[in-house]
Every structure is written in C-alpha cells, then in structure tokens.
Enzyme design. Structure first.
Site, short mmCIF file in Angstrom:
data_model
loop_
_atom_site.label_atom_id
_atom_site.label_comp_id
_atom_site.label_asym_id
_atom_site.label_seq_id
_atom_site.Cartn_x
_atom_site.Cartn_y
_atom_site.Cartn_z
N GLU A 42 64.85 -17.62 63.27
CA GLU A 42 66.30 -17.51 63.08
C GLU A 42 66.70 -17.71 61.61
O GLU A 42 67.40 -16.88 61.03
CB GLU A 42 67.02 -18.55 63.95
N ASP A 63 68.32 -14.92 59.11
CA ASP A 63 69.71 -15.10 58.63
C ASP A 63 69.76 -15.10 57.10
O ASP A 63 70.62 -14.47 56.49
CB ASP A 63 70.29 -16.42 59.14
N SER A 110 71.70 -12.32 66.86
CA SER A 110 71.36 -13.20 65.74
C SER A 110 71.26 -12.41 64.44
O SER A 110 71.42 -12.97 63.36
CB SER A 110 70.02 -13.87 65.99
#
Ligand SMILES: *[C@@H]1O[C@H](CO)[C@@H](O)[C@H](O)[C@H]1NC(C)=O
Ligand SMILES: *[C@@H]1O[C@H](CO)[C@@H](O)[C@H](O)[C@H]1NC(C)=O
Ligand SMILES: *[C@@H]1O[C@H](CO)[C@@H](O)[C@H](O)[C@H]1NC(C)=O
Ligand SMILES: *[C@@H]1O[C@H](CO)[C@@H](O)[C@H](O)[C@H]1NC(C)=O
Length: 640
Positions: A305, A309, A555
């Site tokens: 994640e 990001d 995400s």
C-alpha cells in the site's frame, strides 16, 4: 474555619434555593442505562461511599445541526462565501459548548453543595470536572456505584443507570464514570490488533505477483497501458501534464497506518525505471502516535500500500512538490482514523466524549515496545488534500461512532481540506467479500450489499476504480475495473443523501433503477450514494520489496486523484485563490458536468450478484467518472 465553611454552605444553599425557585419543576429523568454487564466482567460489591470518583460531564456541542449548511456556505460554487475557509480557532469556537450550557451544568453542580473551587471547566470547554465522593456522586446522579472485576484482574467502577434533572439533560451528552465499560484492557498476545494497518485487515490492494518484463517498458510508452499502468499512462488518460509553480504554499498528504510502511529502496527502484527525478527523494514524514516507516517486516502486505501510494503520488505531483506522509500508530497497537483525526484537530480529541477505545488506540501505549509518548492531539497540520486508501465496512462501526467521525471530515472541509478515501475493492460487498445478514452480522454468504465507511460519509470524496479495457488504448473510454478487484459502490444504511448529489442520483434511479429487491440494498432513494469519482485501479507497475509487481485496487485510484486535485490547488494558489476544499458540491454542480470522463461500461459484482452497472451520468460504480485535469483546472480557475 468551621464558621467560614458553614457560611459558604449557607451562601451556596441560598443560591441553590434561588435557582430552584427559577425552575421549580425539574424532576430527574433517566439519562443513560446499560442492559447487561459486558463479557468477562463480574460484580464484586457496592463501592465505598468515601472513595473519590473523578466525575466528568461531557457537554453538548453547539451548532452541530447547522454543520452541513455551514460547510455548503464555503464549498458550494454558487455561494458568495465560496473558498472563505475557516481557521481552526473558528471551528473550535463555533462548535464548542455554549456559555449557557457551561453555566447551566456548573450552577446545578454548585446548587448541590459542591464548593466552587472543586468544579472545573476543562480548558477546551468540552467537559466539566469535579472530584466527588461516591456518596456525593450517587446523590447528584441518583444512582448506585458498584465495583466490577475483569477476568484479567482489572477493577472498574460503574453503575447500571443514572439520572439528570430535566433542565440539565439537554446540556450533557453523558457523564463518566457511569454505565460505560471502556476501561482499557491490555490485549492478550494471541489476540491480533484491530488496527487498520495490520496485514489481516481486509482493505489492502491486491497483487498478481512479480513482473520481470516491467523493466523493459519505456517510461514514456503508452502503447501497453491495458496491461501495465505507469505514470505516463495516467497522464495520458487524464490530460495531466502540469508543472507546479506554487510548491512552497502547498503539500499533498498521504496517510499510512503502521505496520504498513514504504521502503526508500523501492522508491529508488521505481525512480530508476519510471520516474526520473524521484531517485533519493523521500516524503516529508509526520509521525503520529509513534508512527515510523518500519523496515523490520517486509512483504507485500506490509509495503504494498505505502509503496504504491507514494511512488504514484510523488511522481504525479512531480518531485518539485513536497508530499507529506502521515505515518500513524506504533508497531504494537497501531491506530485508527480517529487517532489520525485527533492529531489534525485537537478539538476532536474530546469532541462528543472523545475516542472509543474499543475501536481506537490509546496512547501512551503501556504494552512492551509500545509508544509511550502522549496521544497526538492537534500536533499535525492538515495538508490541502489528504488521500487514504484504507476503509472499514459501515457495519463494523456503530452509527454514533461513524457520525462523530463523519462530522469531523465536515470540519476539515470548513478549513479548506479535501478528504479522499478509496471506495473498497469488493464491488457491492464489504472488505473480504463479506455481505450483510438481516441481523447485522457479515458473512461470505450474506445476501445484503455491504457499504464501506468512510466512503458513505457525505463529507468525504469517495474514489472508485476503472480500467483500460483489454485491447484498448488510453485514447478510448475506460470501463469499470473488472480485473482482480471490483469498484466499491452503492447506498449507505447510515447516512442520508446530501443535497449536492440528489439530482445526479435521482437521474440514475429514474433511468437505470437496479433490479434487486429492497431487502438487498438501501432502495429508499434518500441515502448517501457512493463513489463520487473514479480513477484507474488495474495493472499498476509498482516497485515492492525490490521487484516490480502488478497492483490492483481503489487503493491506486485515491492517491492518483489526490495528486490531480493537489495540482488544481497549485494553479489556484498561484492565482491567489483558496484551496478547493470540500469538492463534492462543486463537482456535482451543473457548471462541472461534462468535465469528467463518464464511464458507461462494466459493473461491480458482489454478494452473488453482478452489482450495479456503470451508466451515462453518475452511477454507484464509478461515480461521475474519471478526472480530466485540463478541463477541471480551467473551470476551477473561474471560481473565486
Ligand atoms: C529499469 O531498471 C533496471 C534496473 O535498474 C534496468 O536494468 C533497466 O534498464 C531499466 N529500464 C529502463 C527502461 O529504464
Ligand atoms: C506477510 O507477513 C505476514 C506476517 O508474517 C503474513 O500474515 C502475511 O500473510 C504476509 N503477506 C504476504 C503477501 O505474504
Ligand atoms: C445472523 O444471521 C446469520 C444468517 O442468517 C446466522 O448464520 C447467524 O448465526 C446469525 N447470528 C446471530 C448472532 O444471530
Ligand atoms: C436506508 O438509508 C436510510 C437513510 O440513510 C436509513 O434511514 C435507513 O435506516 C436505511 N435502511 C436500512 C434497511 O438500513
């Protein structure tokens, strides 16, 4: 001395009589009641009458009924106050308990014989505190206190019910210690933390594993975007080639929850292949409640994640623009969205009684290896755009807990902050594919659609996922994401429909009414519908743990959208204008229709159904569609 005391009592008594004369009929009413003792607690005995209890009265907040109206006043593009965002001080003052509330409760306590110096108003004005003997507290609250013991040996003082005078009830949310059993119990080592950064939590992105040939893709080639998404693909898809000019006035916030963390070596590997200029660049890390970018645990669950990001977020705003990484929670108990919000806004720490330690983490963390510093409370400054790619299911949380948190997003909107959340990766189902049962439980064979939170909070912007359809190019329309994940979307069971989306959602329901029985989804037509927008969520090339992997999920969609909004802010800040703040009233307004790439292909299956369809206009799969930066920035620059 004795004379002095009786003189004071006499004066207090007289004042009490006077006040009583003003409100002659003020019988006591039941204020809160508990139906059962929580598991693992047992009743010991009545509490000693002389033991002192730290009584705290949580005072009711002002202006909460006007919250939506106040937010619309600074966020609706047709409002004369558009962009006149508030300072944190204005927010604090507007929602703090009124002087009337403070004096009503304080006077009532004094009337009951407590000396003035014992009755304290907390510095944030959210509480009134008085140390009372059990005997005094029992008289004041018309209750009986008992001592309870937990199976771990911890003691807790509580009552079954308590009462307040009729004229005091509107001024008090609740009193502690009373019926609540929120005493912090140290977790047993075999009990995993429920913190949202833990690998077991079901909202992380998905991977199909390492792709060796990713390194062969040219960073400027957009001919294989249906198989490999790179920053170049996203720039082409969303007409997004912008060099920021107001970087010193701006930052882009990305939130991560420990133990989830990025690796600098992964950012560097990504830079070598796809993002010249990013090599060696690190985000500006703001540590909250002991958060840090741990390197002890490394695999996709721990790094996927954050690596995703930051690599895409940092590339898309260009290396010239600082990205703020809010790293929240320690390694032992982690943290929740409320812990993050406490750090952004000190007034939230005590708002409506403060955090709920059955969901939120408590600091200092007394467990071995825990962060033993004070709980972060107003220690972090919010950036103009904040993207979070973690989510709960609405049904995981109580309506009170969700409403309290949702109101805080509105307050951040008042301060000019844009809050983005990924809408979930399981279509109409919740995290892990769980669906609702009529009794409120969530199981894989549940039959009711299961909305995500904070996606359903009307004061955030929820981001769904799209894909470049197989065999298509970036110059053809995208579809809803149907590879590995499905875009989260649907209708809330907790939150009413906000006025800004009524026309768009009514159009959808009038023209494309979902053919499911009312027992499966919230078909009332009066509940908050999500997502609001979408962005690509399939086949992202991400450097993770030293190799490139293909990553899928909303995400991906949230940090990409956040980067685009951050650059729209850059253009506005450069022109001396405000940040875009809470964007939903703007993006649903007629002046902005047609500025999105409308998605009309695909659906979002879940709970044994095909879910909803992407349709012309807003839909509960891809919202209004994906962003077109050039069109949106031009329109946003016409606003004051
Ligand atoms: C990607 O990075 C690898 C490892 O540094 C390198 O061998 C390869 O040439 C790079 N590919 C491109 C297209 O830059
Ligand atoms: C990463 O490690 C954790 C803990 O050892 C484990 O629970 C998780 O399944 C692993 N994830 C992956 C993708 O291997
Ligand atoms: C709730 O309903 C489901 C499905 O009908 C059932 O399997 C489960 O046992 C029920 N749980 C409770 C706590 O009632
Ligand atoms: C549907 O949504 C409305 C508005 O949020 C809510 O009042 C109602 O309780 C919801 N229905 C169900 C079955 O949850």
């Amino acid at each position: 001395m004795a004379n002095m005391r009786s003189l004071i009592s006499f004066i207090v008594l007289s004042l009490g009589l006077l006040a009583a004369a003003e409100s002659p009929i003020s019988p006591y009413n039941l204020h809160e009641k508990r139906t059962h003792i929580p598991a693992e607690w047992s009743l010991q005995r009545r509490h000693e009458p002389t033991s002192v209890l730290p009584l705290r009265f949580a005072l009711t907040q002002s202006n909460m009924d006007n919250l939506e109206e106040l937010l619309m006043d600074v966020s609706h593009p047709k409002s004369s106050n558009y962009g006149n965002h508030w300072t944190p001080g204005q927010v604090l003052k507007t929602f703090a308990p009124s002087e009337e509330t403070i004096s009503a409760v304080r006077n009532w306590i004094l009337e009951n014989g407590f000396e003035e110096e014992r009755v304290k108003v907390a510095s944030n004005k959210g509480w009134i505190e008085v140390d009372a003997t059990t005997e005094e507290a029992e008289r004041l609250l018309q209750t009986e206190y008992n001592l309870y013991t937990h199976s771990t040996g911890k003691n807790h003082v509580a009552c079954n019910a308590y009462h307040l005078p009729y004229h005091i009830q509107p001024h008090v949310d609740f009193v502690t210690p009373t019926v609540h059993f929120d005493a912090k119990i140290t977790r047993r080592s075999d009990e995993p933390a429920r913190s949202i950064g833990q690998p077991i939590f079901g909202s992380s992105p998905k991977t199909t594993g390492a792709v060796d040939d990713a390194v062969l893709i040219s960073p400027t080639d957009v001919s294989t975007c249906d198989e490999y998404i790179t920053p170049a693909c996203l720039r082409a898809l969303y007409s997004f080639n912008y060099t920021p000019v107001a970087t010193s006035k701006n930052s882009y916030g990305i939130v991560e929850y420990t133990p989830e963390a990025y690796l600098q070596t992964d950012i560097n590997l990504f830079a070598m292949n796809f993002s010249e200029g990013l090599y060696g660049k690190a985000p500006y890390m703001v540590s909250i409640d002991g958060g840090y970018a741990q390197t002890e645990y490394q695999n996709f669950s721990y790094n996927g994640e954050s690596d995703l990001d930051l690599q895409y977020g940092m590339d898309l705003v260009t290396p010239a623009q600082q990205v703020t990484l809010y790293q929240v929670g320690d390694m032992v108990e982690g943290a929740s969205f409320n812990n993050f919000l406490d750090a952004l806004d000190g007034s939230y720490c005590t708002f409506e009684g403060g955090d709920d330690y059955t969901q939120d983490s408590k600091y200092p963390d007394t467990a071995p290896g825990g962060y033993d510093g004070p709980e972060a409370c107003g220690t972090a400054t919010p950036t103009y755009v904040i993207s979070t790619s973690y989510a709960y299911d609405e049904a995981d949380l109580t309506p009170f807990y969700s409403a309290r948190q949702c109101a805080e997003y509105a307050k951040l909107g008042l301060m000019g902050v844009t809050i983005l959340y990924s809408s979930g990766d399981y279509g109409v189902a919740g995290n892990g594919g769980l669906c609702l049962n009529p009794n409120g439980t969530q199981t894989l064979d549940g039959t009711m659609f299961n909305p995500t939170f904070p996606g359903t909070c009307p004061y955030i912007t929820s981001v769904g996922a799209t894909q470049v359809n197989p065999g298509s190019t970036v110059y053809e329309p995208e579809g809803a994401c149907e590879q590995v994940i499905y875009s989260g979307g649907g209708f809330s069971n907790y939150f009413a429909m906000p006025s800004y989306q009524k026309e768009a959602v009514d159009y959808y329901l009038a023209n494309y009414y979902p053919d499911y029985p009312a027992t499966m989804w919230n078909s009332t037509g009066i509940s908050r519908a999500y997502p609001d927008i979408a962005a690509n969520g399939a086949n992202y090339v991400v450097a993770i743990d030293g190799a490139f992997e293909l990553v899928y999920g909303t995400s991906c969609s949230s940090p990409v959208s956040g980067a685009i909004f951050t650059m729209i802010n850059d253009a506005r800040l450069a022109a001396g204008k405000s940040s875009i703040g809470f964007i939903n009233p703007t993006i649903y307004s007629t002046d902005f229709s047609g500025l999105f790439n409308d998605i009309t292909m695909g659906d979002n299956p879940g709970c044994g159904t095909n879910g909803y369809n992407a349709t012309p206009g807003w839909d509960p799969v891809t919202g209004l569609g994906t962003l077109n930066f050039d069109k949106l920035v031009a329109q946003w620059l016409t606003l004051p």
